[in-house]
Design a protein around this motif. Structure first.
Motif, PDB file in Angstrom:
ATOM      1  N   PHE A 196      -7.499  -0.595  12.527  1.00  0.00           N
ATOM      2  CA  PHE A 196      -7.716   0.846  12.455  1.00  0.00           C
ATOM      3  C   PHE A 196      -8.804   1.169  11.440  1.00  0.00           C
ATOM      4  O   PHE A 196      -9.653   2.044  11.665  1.00  0.00           O
ATOM      5  N   SER A 197      -8.802   0.477  10.306  1.00  0.00           N
ATOM      6  CA  SER A 197      -9.817   0.716   9.285  1.00  0.00           C
ATOM      7  C   SER A 197     -11.217   0.469   9.835  1.00  0.00           C
ATOM      8  O   SER A 197     -12.165   1.207   9.532  1.00  0.00           O
ATOM      9  N   ALA A 198     -11.353  -0.570  10.661  1.00  0.00           N
ATOM     10  CA  ALA A 198     -12.662  -0.869  11.265  1.00  0.00           C
ATOM     11  C   ALA A 198     -13.099   0.259  12.192  1.00  0.00           C
ATOM     12  O   ALA A 198     -14.291   0.586  12.260  1.00  0.00           O
ATOM     13  N   SER A 199     -12.149   0.867  12.894  1.00  0.00           N
ATOM     14  CA  SER A 199     -12.503   1.969  13.791  1.00  0.00           C
ATOM     15  C   SER A 199     -12.950   3.190  12.992  1.00  0.00           C
ATOM     16  O   SER A 199     -13.856   3.920  13.412  1.00  0.00           O
ATOM     17  N   VAL A 200     -12.331   3.414  11.832  1.00  0.00           N
ATOM     18  CA  VAL A 200     -12.753   4.514  10.969  1.00  0.00           C
ATOM     19  C   VAL A 200     -14.155   4.253  10.441  1.00  0.00           C
ATOM     20  O   VAL A 200     -15.008   5.151  10.411  1.00  0.00           O
ATOM     21  N   LYS A 214     -11.507  -0.657   0.657  1.00  0.00           N
ATOM     22  CA  LYS A 214     -11.507  -1.888  -0.119  1.00  0.00           C
ATOM     23  C   LYS A 214     -10.927  -3.022   0.706  1.00  0.00           C
ATOM     24  O   LYS A 214      -9.930  -2.845   1.396  1.00  0.00           O
ATOM     25  N   ASP A 215     -11.578  -4.183   0.611  1.00  0.00           N
ATOM     26  CA  ASP A 215     -11.100  -5.379   1.319  1.00  0.00           C
ATOM     27  C   ASP A 215     -10.889  -5.102   2.800  1.00  0.00           C
ATOM     28  O   ASP A 215      -9.878  -5.507   3.399  1.00  0.00           O
ATOM     29  N   ASN A 216     -11.827  -4.354   3.378  1.00  0.00           N
ATOM     30  CA  ASN A 216     -11.818  -4.031   4.815  1.00  0.00           C
ATOM     31  C   ASN A 216     -10.644  -3.158   5.230  1.00  0.00           C
ATOM     32  O   ASN A 216     -10.255  -3.137   6.396  1.00  0.00           O
ATOM     33  N   GLN A 217     -10.068  -2.433   4.278  1.00  0.00           N
ATOM     34  CA  GLN A 217      -8.948  -1.557   4.592  1.00  0.00           C
ATOM     35  C   GLN A 217      -9.187  -0.163   4.021  1.00  0.00           C
ATOM     36  O   GLN A 217      -9.654  -0.008   2.887  1.00  0.00           O
ATOM     37  N   LEU A 218      -8.834   0.830   4.816  1.00  0.00           N
ATOM     38  CA  LEU A 218      -8.927   2.225   4.394  1.00  0.00           C
ATOM     39  C   LEU A 218      -7.726   2.575   3.522  1.00  0.00           C
ATOM     40  O   LEU A 218      -6.585   2.254   3.862  1.00  0.00           O
ATOM     41  N   LEU A 219      -7.989   3.242   2.405  1.00  0.00           N
ATOM     42  CA  LEU A 219      -6.937   3.744   1.533  1.00  0.00           C
ATOM     43  C   LEU A 219      -7.029   5.263   1.463  1.00  0.00           C
ATOM     44  O   LEU A 219      -8.130   5.819   1.365  1.00  0.00           O
ATOM     45  N   LEU A 220      -5.881   5.911   1.496  1.00  0.00           N
ATOM     46  CA  LEU A 220      -5.797   7.351   1.287  1.00  0.00           C
ATOM     47  C   LEU A 220      -4.873   7.602   0.104  1.00  0.00           C
ATOM     48  O   LEU A 220      -3.763   7.057   0.053  1.00  0.00           O
TER      49      LEU A 220
END
Length: 218
Positions: free
Chosen positions: A59-63, A120-126
């Motif tokens: 999902f993070s990659a799609s964002v 960070k580290d290929n992941q989306l954080l909120l």
């Protein structure tokens, strides 16, 4: 068009309009690991709930694909701000996935000032905080949980420590983390769940039965 769909779908349960609710229940499309801090103030009231959500790499990659306007394979500060604003706007009708019960009464939350996005580290954080929309004194029983009523997003707390208590007055209350067994929930609510899913394709409060939560007795 891709940007529009992604913006609407970003944590907003777009699947509810595209697939059957039962399918959404069986197959979440977005996965996030969360941390929730329930905070009390010196006056003996709940002051805020602090959230950190870390999303799966797919999902993070799609964002990243949808919001990387300058195609530099990263999300710059202005692009991250757009992600945060998109989520801030789209989750308002879902109460920011927050479920609060104060002595059996459902309590809404106020719109947060901002949702901060990071990558960070290929992941989306909120990262964001919400406040109860009404006063919540530390009295009686209270419950706090995070879940997506459309069941499109699976939000998981990896350890009980990821549901944290902040504030001496709240820490003095009895509290426990509750992790419902999905099989038991389905077995005990079979007919009700079936009716709810097929009569309300946008999601149902019944899904809160599956949500990990922290409960307090003060």
């Amino acid at each position: 068009m891709r940007r529009t769909l992604s913006s609407r779908g970003l944590l907003a349960g777009l699947a509810a309009a595209l697939i059957l609710p039962a399918q959404a229940f069986a197959h979440p499309h977005i996965f996030a690991e969360a941390r929730l801090e329930v905070v009390s103030d010196d006056t003996g009231h709940i002051s805020q709930l602090r959230n950190v959500w870390r999303f799966d790499e797919l999902f993070s990659a799609s964002v990243l694909l949808d919001f990387d306007k300058n195609s530099n394979a990263t999300l710059d500060p202005d692009e991250l701000a757009e992600v945060g604003q998109t989520v801030l706007d789209s989750l308002s009708e879902y109460n920011y996935y927050t479920t609060i019960y104060d002595n059996g009464k459902l309590v809404k939350v106020s719109k947060p000032d901002a949702i901060h996005a990071d990558f960070k580290d290929n992941q989306l954080l909120l990262i964001f905080a919400v406040k109860p929309a009404e006063s919540m004194p530390l009295k009686g029983t209270m419950s706090f949980g995070i879940y997506d009523p459309t069941l499109y997003t699976a939000i998981d707390f990896p350890s009980d420590g990821d549901l944290a208590v902040v504030g001496d007055k709240l820490a003095a209350c009895q509290h426990k983390v509750v992790r419902p067994d999905p099989d038991e929930v389905i077995s005990q609510n079979q007919s009700t769940l079936t009716d709810a899913f097929f009569t309300d394709p946008t999601g149902t409060d019944m899904s809160k039965l599956f949500a990990t939560r922290i409960e307090f007795t003060c």
